[in-house]
Design a protein around this motif. Sequence first.
Motif, mmCIF file in Angstrom:
data_model
loop_
_atom_site.group_PDB
_atom_site.id
_atom_site.type_symbol
_atom_site.label_atom_id
_atom_site.label_comp_id
_atom_site.label_asym_id
_atom_site.label_seq_id
_atom_site.Cartn_x
_atom_site.Cartn_y
_atom_site.Cartn_z
ATOM 1 N N LYS A 1 0.819 -1.213 0.000
ATOM 2 C CA LYS A 1 0.000 0.000 0.000
ATOM 3 C C LYS A 1 0.853 1.263 0.000
ATOM 4 O O LYS A 1 0.416 2.310 -0.482
ATOM 5 N N LEU A 2 2.063 1.176 0.562
ATOM 6 C CA LEU A 2 2.933 2.340 0.578
ATOM 7 C C LEU A 2 3.420 2.699 -0.822
ATOM 8 O O LEU A 2 3.779 3.851 -1.089
ATOM 9 N N MET A 3 3.452 1.715 -1.730
ATOM 10 C CA MET A 3 3.898 1.964 -3.099
ATOM 11 C C MET A 3 2.730 2.226 -4.036
ATOM 12 O O MET A 3 2.939 2.616 -5.190
ATOM 13 N N ALA A 4 1.516 2.018 -3.568
ATOM 14 C CA ALA A 4 0.355 2.121 -4.463
ATOM 15 C C ALA A 4 0.162 3.536 -4.971
ATOM 16 O O ALA A 4 -0.259 3.740 -6.114
ATOM 17 N N GLY A 5 0.441 4.546 -4.129
ATOM 18 C CA GLY A 5 0.224 5.924 -4.548
ATOM 19 C C GLY A 5 1.084 6.298 -5.731
ATOM 20 O O GLY A 5 0.593 6.868 -6.721
ATOM 21 N N GLY A 6 2.378 5.994 -5.672
ATOM 22 C CA GLY A 6 3.272 6.319 -6.781
ATOM 23 C C GLY A 6 2.936 5.546 -8.042
ATOM 24 O O GLY A 6 2.961 6.102 -9.154
ATOM 25 N N ILE A 7 2.604 4.265 -7.891
ATOM 26 C CA ILE A 7 2.249 3.458 -9.069
ATOM 27 C C ILE A 7 0.959 3.967 -9.694
ATOM 28 O O ILE A 7 0.828 4.041 -10.923
ATOM 29 N N SER A 8 -0.011 4.345 -8.862
ATOM 30 C CA SER A 8 -1.270 4.882 -9.382
ATOM 31 C C SER A 8 -1.019 6.172 -10.161
ATOM 32 O O SER A 8 -1.579 6.370 -11.244
ATOM 33 N N GLN A 9 -0.182 7.053 -9.609
ATOM 34 C CA GLN A 9 0.125 8.286 -10.324
ATOM 35 C C GLN A 9 0.791 7.984 -11.663
ATOM 36 O O GLN A 9 0.465 8.599 -12.684
ATOM 37 N N ALA A 10 1.731 7.036 -11.675
ATOM 38 C CA ALA A 10 2.430 6.695 -12.911
ATOM 39 C C ALA A 10 1.464 6.187 -13.971
ATOM 40 O O ALA A 10 1.522 6.601 -15.140
ATOM 41 N N LEU A 11 0.548 5.317 -13.587
ATOM 42 C CA LEU A 11 -0.375 4.741 -14.564
ATOM 43 C C LEU A 11 -1.453 5.730 -14.984
ATOM 44 O O LEU A 11 -1.808 5.819 -16.173
ATOM 45 N N ILE A 12 -1.986 6.477 -14.017
ATOM 46 C CA ILE A 12 -3.070 7.412 -14.338
ATOM 47 C C ILE A 12 -2.584 8.510 -15.268
ATOM 48 O O ILE A 12 -3.266 8.877 -16.236
ATOM 49 N N THR A 13 -1.408 9.069 -15.006
ATOM 50 C CA THR A 13 -0.902 10.133 -15.879
ATOM 51 C C THR A 13 -0.625 9.610 -17.288
ATOM 52 O O THR A 13 -0.840 10.322 -18.273
ATOM 53 N N THR A 14 -0.160 8.363 -17.375
ATOM 54 C CA THR A 14 0.036 7.773 -18.701
ATOM 55 C C THR A 14 -1.287 7.662 -19.449
ATOM 56 O O THR A 14 -1.389 8.016 -20.639
ATOM 57 N N VAL A 15 -2.314 7.184 -18.773
ATOM 58 C CA VAL A 15 -3.642 7.069 -19.396
ATOM 59 C C VAL A 15 -4.174 8.444 -19.768
ATOM 60 O O VAL A 15 -4.723 8.637 -20.876
ATOM 61 N N GLU A 16 -4.029 9.413 -18.870
ATOM 62 C CA GLU A 16 -4.528 10.761 -19.158
ATOM 63 C C GLU A 16 -3.800 11.364 -20.358
ATOM 64 O O GLU A 16 -4.426 12.039 -21.202
ATOM 65 N N GLY A 17 -2.480 11.148 -20.427
ATOM 66 C CA GLY A 17 -1.738 11.670 -21.572
ATOM 67 C C GLY A 17 -2.215 11.070 -22.883
ATOM 68 O O GLY A 17 -2.394 11.782 -23.886
ATOM 69 N N LEU A 18 -2.452 9.765 -22.886
ATOM 70 C CA LEU A 18 -2.934 9.110 -24.109
ATOM 71 C C LEU A 18 -4.361 9.542 -24.437
ATOM 72 O O LEU A 18 -4.698 9.762 -25.613
ATOM 73 N N CYS A 19 -5.196 9.660 -23.418
ATOM 74 C CA CYS A 19 -6.577 10.082 -23.648
ATOM 75 C C CYS A 19 -6.643 11.508 -24.183
ATOM 76 O O CYS A 19 -7.566 11.857 -24.931
ATOM 77 N N ALA A 20 -5.694 12.347 -23.808
ATOM 78 C CA ALA A 20 -5.662 13.715 -24.346
ATOM 79 C C ALA A 20 -5.041 13.755 -25.728
ATOM 80 O O ALA A 20 -5.477 14.519 -26.599
ATOM 81 N N ALA A 21 -4.010 12.931 -25.962
ATOM 82 C CA ALA A 21 -3.290 13.001 -27.235
ATOM 83 C C ALA A 21 -4.075 12.370 -28.373
ATOM 84 O O ALA A 21 -4.072 12.899 -29.507
ATOM 85 N N ILE A 22 -4.748 11.260 -28.141
ATOM 86 C CA ILE A 22 -5.423 10.544 -29.234
ATOM 87 C C ILE A 22 -6.511 11.394 -29.881
ATOM 88 O O ILE A 22 -6.526 11.569 -31.119
ATOM 89 N N PRO A 23 -7.463 11.967 -29.129
ATOM 90 C CA PRO A 23 -8.477 12.798 -29.806
ATOM 91 C C PRO A 23 -7.889 14.057 -30.439
ATOM 92 O O PRO A 23 -8.360 14.499 -31.502
ATOM 93 N N LEU A 24 -6.864 14.636 -29.802
ATOM 94 C CA LEU A 24 -6.244 15.821 -30.392
ATOM 95 C C LEU A 24 -5.567 15.476 -31.717
ATOM 96 O O LEU A 24 -5.645 16.242 -32.690
ATOM 97 N N LEU A 25 -4.910 14.325 -31.768
ATOM 98 C CA LEU A 25 -4.238 13.916 -33.002
ATOM 99 C C LEU A 25 -5.249 13.628 -34.111
ATOM 100 O O LEU A 25 -5.065 14.038 -35.275
ATOM 101 N N LEU A 26 -6.333 12.941 -33.757
ATOM 102 C CA LEU A 26 -7.372 12.669 -34.751
ATOM 103 C C LEU A 26 -8.029 13.960 -35.230
ATOM 104 O O LEU A 26 -8.295 14.143 -36.439
ATOM 105 N N ALA A 27 -8.305 14.859 -34.296
ATOM 106 C CA ALA A 27 -8.927 16.136 -34.673
ATOM 107 C C ALA A 27 -7.989 16.953 -35.545
ATOM 108 O O ALA A 27 -8.432 17.614 -36.510
ATOM 109 N N SER A 28 -6.687 16.936 -35.226
ATOM 110 C CA SER A 28 -5.722 17.671 -36.041
ATOM 111 C C SER A 28 -5.693 17.134 -37.472
ATOM 112 O O SER A 28 -5.667 17.902 -38.452
ATOM 113 N N ASN A 29 -5.710 15.813 -37.594
ATOM 114 C CA ASN A 29 -5.716 15.218 -38.927
ATOM 115 C C ASN A 29 -6.999 15.566 -39.684
ATOM 116 O O ASN A 29 -6.982 15.878 -40.891
#
Length: 459
Positions: free
Chosen positions: A398-426
């Motif tokens: 549980k002591l490591m869960a916070g850092g791992i959650s941040q690592a995974l969530i930010t990765t998902v958020e980055g992809l979720c923001a980049a994919i629609p922006l890239l499609l819209a740009s195209n």
Amino acid sequence: MNLLPKSSRLSSAITGLTLSLAVSFSAVSQADTLQELYQQISKDISSEASHNSEREQRFRAAAGEQKKMLSDVNAQLAEQEKLRAQLKTEFDNNEVSLAELSTQLDRRTGNLGELFGVFRQIAGDTQQVMFDSVITVEFPDRTAQIGTLAKAKEVPTIAEMQQLWGLMLQEISESAAVSRFDAKVVKPSGETYDAAVTRVGTFNIVTGDKYLSYASDSQQLVELSRQPAGYIQDTAADISSTAGEVNFAIDPSRGALLGLLVQSPSLFERVQQGKEVGYAIIAVGIVGMLIVLMRFLSLSAVSRRMKRQLKDMDHPSDDNPLGRMMIAFYENKHLNDLDVISKKLDEVVFKDITDMRKGLSTIKVMAAIAPLMGLLGTVTGMIGTFQAITLFGTGDPKLMAGGISQALITTVEGLCAAIPLLLASNLLTSKNQQLSKVIGEQASGMVAQKAAEIASQKS
């Protein structure tokens, strides 16, 4: 005999003689003649002898009493010795009888000892099942009954075995029944209220459209702090209010899945796990999508105006790039220099195309930045994880869960923001190229028409 010893009698005689002499010497000092002295001493000796005789009689009387007491004690001792022998004989006889009775009991008991062990084991297992079963809320008295049977220390009677059998049959029959009854329900805030609840076998229990969990330690019904999806709650409402056959969403794990639902984070909680980097990615995504929306609306308006202009090429309008290009052509149509006319048209076309491309590069940059920010959040979260490992070790995940959650969530958020922006740009780039192509084709056609006119004039 408890008479005084010789040393004691001698000491008493000496003491008496000493006292007599002392009295005599005292009397000598008081007597006037020897005759009176002699009479006085004789009198004292006689008195002393009488006193000694009296003392000797008392001593002899006491010795007789002590002899009697000694005789009584010896008689009591003999009586107790006799009683001790009698009790020892009785004890030995009882030991023999007890051994015979134990042997007889073991012989008569036979398989009843094994029956007792099996009975206690089954009663203990049944007690645990009933303790964890939601049926106990409807029948709370059975916990005391099964507890008494599980703690029995004697061979069970037929009535007790029938009672255990009845409790087991009740558990089996009620596990296949849908029952409605009144019970106390505890809200997540701790408040208690009375409600009509519906129990579906041993799986779930609901009140209205709310699912309840069963706390076996306190034997209470507790509202889930987070209810399942709306369509699942609708099935709970149907079974609570309908007497006929209805569809109902059952948790086959008997509450385990609903418990995991409470523990699983919501969308907002997942966003919070991304922390500052996650918030920045969301901001980039929102700003990018706003720009996409603005450019899409702008290009759509330009496209509609250009389509309207294509239908009426004889009346150019300055509200669209095609019309402005046509106006520039007609204003410079009197010139016979094609290079000048082309440059005039290129100036207008280049200005309009530049306006139509405005914001597209920003969208592309944001589409490229979003996954990089997600990677930044991943690295930041892993740094926090390794710091937790350095400080506390790997004993508690549980002591490591916070850092791992941040690592995974930010990765998902980055992809979720980049994919629609890239499609819209195209999409916007394609639309912009399509409009630019229409303008270029019309401009080339007008220049070609002017070239044909000039050629015809020269010929």
